[in-house]
Design a protein around this motif. Structure first.
Motif, PDB file in Angstrom:
ATOM      1  N   VAL A 396       7.406   7.222 -11.514  1.00 41.27           N
ATOM      2  CA  VAL A 396       6.466   6.640 -10.565  1.00 41.27           C
ATOM      3  C   VAL A 396       7.088   5.391  -9.967  1.00 41.27           C
ATOM      4  N   CYS A 397       6.606   5.035  -8.777  1.00 40.83           N
ATOM      5  CA  CYS A 397       7.053   3.788  -8.166  1.00 40.83           C
ATOM      6  C   CYS A 397       6.399   2.613  -8.876  1.00 40.83           C
ATOM      7  N   ALA A 398       7.191   1.720  -9.438  1.00 40.80           N
ATOM      8  CA  ALA A 398       6.649   0.523 -10.056  1.00 40.80           C
ATOM      9  C   ALA A 398       6.827  -0.641  -9.106  1.00 40.80           C
ATOM     10  N   VAL A 399       5.735  -1.213  -8.659  1.00 44.17           N
ATOM     11  CA  VAL A 399       5.786  -2.324  -7.722  1.00 44.17           C
ATOM     12  C   VAL A 399       5.977  -3.608  -8.515  1.00 44.17           C
ATOM     13  N   GLU A 400       7.106  -4.283  -8.323  1.00 47.40           N
ATOM     14  CA  GLU A 400       7.404  -5.472  -9.103  1.00 47.40           C
ATOM     15  C   GLU A 400       6.516  -6.644  -8.714  1.00 47.40           C
ATOM     16  N   ALA A 401       6.230  -6.774  -7.413  1.00 48.66           N
ATOM     17  CA  ALA A 401       5.355  -7.855  -6.966  1.00 48.66           C
ATOM     18  C   ALA A 401       3.916  -7.362  -6.976  1.00 48.66           C
ATOM     19  N   THR A 402       3.055  -8.035  -6.225  1.00 49.05           N
ATOM     20  CA  THR A 402       1.643  -7.686  -6.220  1.00 49.05           C
ATOM     21  C   THR A 402       1.437  -6.271  -5.717  1.00 49.05           C
ATOM     22  N   PRO A 403       0.845  -5.374  -6.504  1.00 45.57           N
ATOM     23  CA  PRO A 403       0.638  -4.006  -6.037  1.00 45.57           C
ATOM     24  C   PRO A 403      -0.462  -3.961  -4.984  1.00 45.57           C
ATOM     25  N   PRO A 404      -0.472  -2.916  -4.159  1.00 50.44           N
ATOM     26  CA  PRO A 404      -1.488  -2.820  -3.114  1.00 50.44           C
ATOM     27  C   PRO A 404      -2.869  -2.615  -3.696  1.00 50.44           C
ATOM     28  N   VAL A 405      -3.858  -3.181  -3.053  1.00 53.82           N
ATOM     29  CA  VAL A 405      -5.251  -2.975  -3.443  1.00 53.82           C
ATOM     30  C   VAL A 405      -5.976  -2.354  -2.265  1.00 53.82           C
ATOM     31  N   PRO A 406      -6.535  -1.160  -2.418  1.00 54.83           N
ATOM     32  CA  PRO A 406      -7.218  -0.516  -1.309  1.00 54.83           C
ATOM     33  C   PRO A 406      -8.368  -1.364  -0.778  1.00 54.83           C
ATOM     34  N   ALA A 407      -8.781  -1.067   0.450  1.00 50.88           N
ATOM     35  CA  ALA A 407      -9.896  -1.787   1.057  1.00 50.88           C
ATOM     36  C   ALA A 407     -11.114  -1.698   0.170  1.00 50.88           C
ATOM     37  N   GLY A 408     -11.808  -2.809   0.016  1.00 53.14           N
ATOM     38  CA  GLY A 408     -12.976  -2.834  -0.868  1.00 53.14           C
ATOM     39  C   GLY A 408     -12.594  -3.060  -2.311  1.00 53.14           C
ATOM     40  N   HIS A 409     -11.260  -3.267  -2.563  1.00 52.46           N
ATOM     41  CA  HIS A 409     -10.765  -3.538  -3.919  1.00 52.46           C
ATOM     42  C   HIS A 409     -11.087  -2.398  -4.885  1.00 52.46           C
ATOM     43  N   ALA A 410     -11.120  -1.181  -4.362  1.00 48.18           N
ATOM     44  CA  ALA A 410     -11.309  -0.032  -5.250  1.00 48.18           C
ATOM     45  C   ALA A 410     -10.041   0.174  -6.076  1.00 48.18           C
ATOM     46  N   PRO A 411     -10.168   0.630  -7.319  1.00 50.45           N
ATOM     47  CA  PRO A 411      -8.996   0.790  -8.177  1.00 50.45           C
ATOM     48  C   PRO A 411      -8.171   2.028  -7.849  1.00 50.45           C
ATOM     49  N   THR A 412      -8.692   2.939  -7.027  1.00 50.56           N
ATOM     50  CA  THR A 412      -7.971   4.158  -6.699  1.00 50.56           C
ATOM     51  C   THR A 412      -8.054   4.431  -5.203  1.00 50.56           C
ATOM     52  N   LEU A 413      -7.125   5.255  -4.740  1.00 50.23           N
ATOM     53  CA  LEU A 413      -7.107   5.678  -3.345  1.00 50.23           C
ATOM     54  C   LEU A 413      -6.613   7.110  -3.302  1.00 50.23           C
ATOM     55  N   SER A 414      -7.347   7.994  -2.622  1.00 49.75           N
ATOM     56  CA  SER A 414      -6.951   9.389  -2.460  1.00 49.75           C
ATOM     57  C   SER A 414      -6.912   9.710  -0.975  1.00 49.75           C
ATOM     58  N   CYS A 415      -5.804  10.256  -0.522  1.00 45.48           N
ATOM     59  CA  CYS A 415      -5.595  10.511   0.898  1.00 45.48           C
ATOM     60  C   CYS A 415      -5.189  11.964   1.118  1.00 45.48           C
ATOM     61  N   LEU A 416      -5.707  12.527   2.185  1.00 48.43           N
ATOM     62  CA  LEU A 416      -5.339  13.869   2.620  1.00 48.43           C
ATOM     63  C   LEU A 416      -4.283  13.743   3.708  1.00 48.43           C
ATOM     64  N   MET A 417      -3.204  14.498   3.584  1.00 55.44           N
ATOM     65  CA  MET A 417      -2.064  14.367   4.494  1.00 55.44           C
ATOM     66  C   MET A 417      -1.703  15.731   5.083  1.00 55.44           C
ATOM     67  N   ALA A 418      -1.058  15.690   6.244  1.00 56.19           N
ATOM     68  CA  ALA A 418      -0.449  16.883   6.826  1.00 56.19           C
ATOM     69  C   ALA A 418       0.930  16.503   7.325  1.00 56.19           C
ATOM     70  N   THR A 419       1.916  17.355   7.048  1.00 55.21           N
ATOM     71  CA  THR A 419       3.284  17.132   7.502  1.00 55.21           C
ATOM     72  C   THR A 419       3.856  18.462   7.967  1.00 55.21           C
TER      73      THR A 419
END
Length: 463
Positions: A396-419
């Motif tokens: 997994v990607c380990a973020v050494e500095a401050t990790p991202p926090v989704p809007a609303g400070h939710a602990p998780t983020l799930s995204c649907l993608m198309a490529t």
């Protein structure tokens, strides 16, 4: 604090013709609608001299609807397919026009076309062309962008770039296009053009002459507001951040993604080497620090840009990579559709469900052949079953500095993608799940990671 990141394939579709553009509809309640554009350069007939033959290009526009119905049902349903001239770019207008979603399309015939999404009581029924504007003779329309990136519908305009180095600005009125201005902006192909979403009188363009330029429509196109010449190869992607004023992301054939402050275009805020020509960049619909990159010869990557935007000068970190495509990574987009299902985990129930899905043959068998026919690869196990992405753990990607926090400070983020990718003519729909973990150590995740080297190439793929 560590982050846990995982990508999982949901469905793979063969578009038959080379796929190079994909867009989720941004207009509610049509967030479940997906458009995909294709481009195919036809070989001249046998016996015709290749050097003297006039290139023939065809395309097809696909329209799909997404249904999140579980493991046993492919989520995408094809609504419509339309044979067209070859498609170089597609973009939905961010706001409804006459109460309908409107799709813009840039074609190899040099046209900018507008298509209106129609509905029945059962849902979307298809696209109908409402307007068509020829940009000029002997040119390919290469890109387009709408002025509506921040949801402003007061003055809807379109900008398009073409293969002669030209930029065209068009106004939209009652569903039809009117040309406002057109000028020569670059010495060679103008691969990309884009609005500043915060001041839509400002435009940006990038070309094969290795220049990034700015334009102010209030003073006219006689002279650019700036010309950045610090690029070693062509500029092929530009996207204004709709959440953060003055922020601009650009992508270059030389494998660099650059972040800019539009108030100072002498030098970028940060440079990130992505290992492949950065053909498309898309900021997340709601998260101002997340950026999706299609990197041609090096897959698709989700970048976290917070520290770079705060002036660290450091490259953006890669939170996740999607590496199942086996050809030029061209089209990519985030969906605004919320995912109701919980992120997949390694429970016995999940393993059994995936095994059952494989036995049912829901996933396509994918056979890849290189453009030179020098090799082919089959993504199957010994029993001839497709092996879905995500079944093999990777770091997994380990973020050494401050990790991202989704809007609303939710602990998780799930995204649907198309490529989508070019030579293998494949459309992939997948999800990315990200979460913070209260731990000092990074944990392993089931997603894909890793960045391999690569080099940019021409957008036509063999023209």
């Amino acid at each position: 604090m560590a982050c846990r990141s995982r990508t999982r394939s949901l469905q793979l579709l063969d578009t038959e013709l080379s796929a190079d553009a994909v867009e989720w509809c941004p207009v509610p309640p049509w967030h479940d609608v997906l458009a995909c554009g294709t481009y195919q350069l036809l070989k001249p007939p046998e016996g015709v001299d290749v050097e003297s033959a006039v290139p023939s290009r065809i395309g097809r526009l696909y329209l799909f609807q997404f249904h999140e119905d579980g493991l046993h049902c492919p989520p995408l349903t094809e609504i419509q397919r339309i044979d067209t001239s070859a498609i170089l770019d597609i973009k939905w207008c961010h706001v409804p026009v006459l109460e309908r979603p409107l799709l813009g399309m840039a074609t190899a015939s040099g046209e900018l076309q507008l298509w209106k999404l129609t509905d029945t009581q059962d849902g979307p029924s298809g696209l109908e062309m409402t307007s068509c504007m020829e940009l000029g003779p002997d040119r390919l329309a290469l890109s387009l962008d709408w002025s509506t990136g921040r949801g402003d519908s007061s003055d809807v305009r379109v900008v398009s770039s073409d293969s002669t180095g030209g930029i065209s600005v068009l106004a939209l009125g009652e569903g039809s296009l009117a040309k406002l201005s057109q000028w020569k902006a670059h010495d060679f192909e103008a691969w990309i053009s884009a609005f500043s979403y915060w001041d839509t009188q400002l435009l940006y363009s990038g070309g094969d002459d290795c220049k990034l330029k700015g334009w102010d429509l209030r003073i006219g196109p006689s002279c650019p507001t700036f010309t950045s010449q610090g690029h070693s190869m062509g500029v092929c992607s530009i996207h204004s951040n709709p959440h953060r004023e003055h922020v601009l992301a650009t992508g270059i054939y030389d494998e660099q993604m650059l972040l800019w402050d539009g108030r100072n275009m002498k030098r970028p805020l940060a440079e990130t080497l992505l290992g492949g020509g950065v053909w498309r960049l898309k900021w997340h619909p709601t998260q101002e620090h997340l950026l999706l990159a299609a990197c041609m010869h090096n897959d698709f990557h989700i970048l976290h840009c917070q520290q770079a935007l705060e002036g660290s000068g450091e490259p953006c970190s890669v939170l996740a990579s999607y590496i199942l495509h086996n050809s030029l990574a061209y089209g990519a987009d985030w969906s605004r559709l919320p995912l109701t299902g919980a992120p997949a985990c390694d429970s016995q129930e999940t393993v059994e469900a995936e095994r059952a899905t494989l036995e049912m043959g829901v996933h396509l068998r994918i056979q890849y052949e290189s453009p030179t026919a020098s090799f082919d690869t089959s993504l199957e196990d010994d029993m001839g079953r497709y092996i879905p992405e995500g079944t093999q753990p990777s770091p997994v990607c380990a973020v050494e500095a401050t990790p991202p926090v989704p809007a609303g400070h939710a602990p998780t983020l799930s995204c649907l993608m198309a490529t989508c990718s070019f030579y293998d003519h494949m459309l992939h729909v997948w999800r990315w799940d990200w979460s913070l973990e209260e731990s000092g150590e990074a944990t392993s995740a089931e997603g894909q990671g890793g960045v391999d080297g690569g080099h940019g190439g021409a957008a036509e793929g063999g023209d």
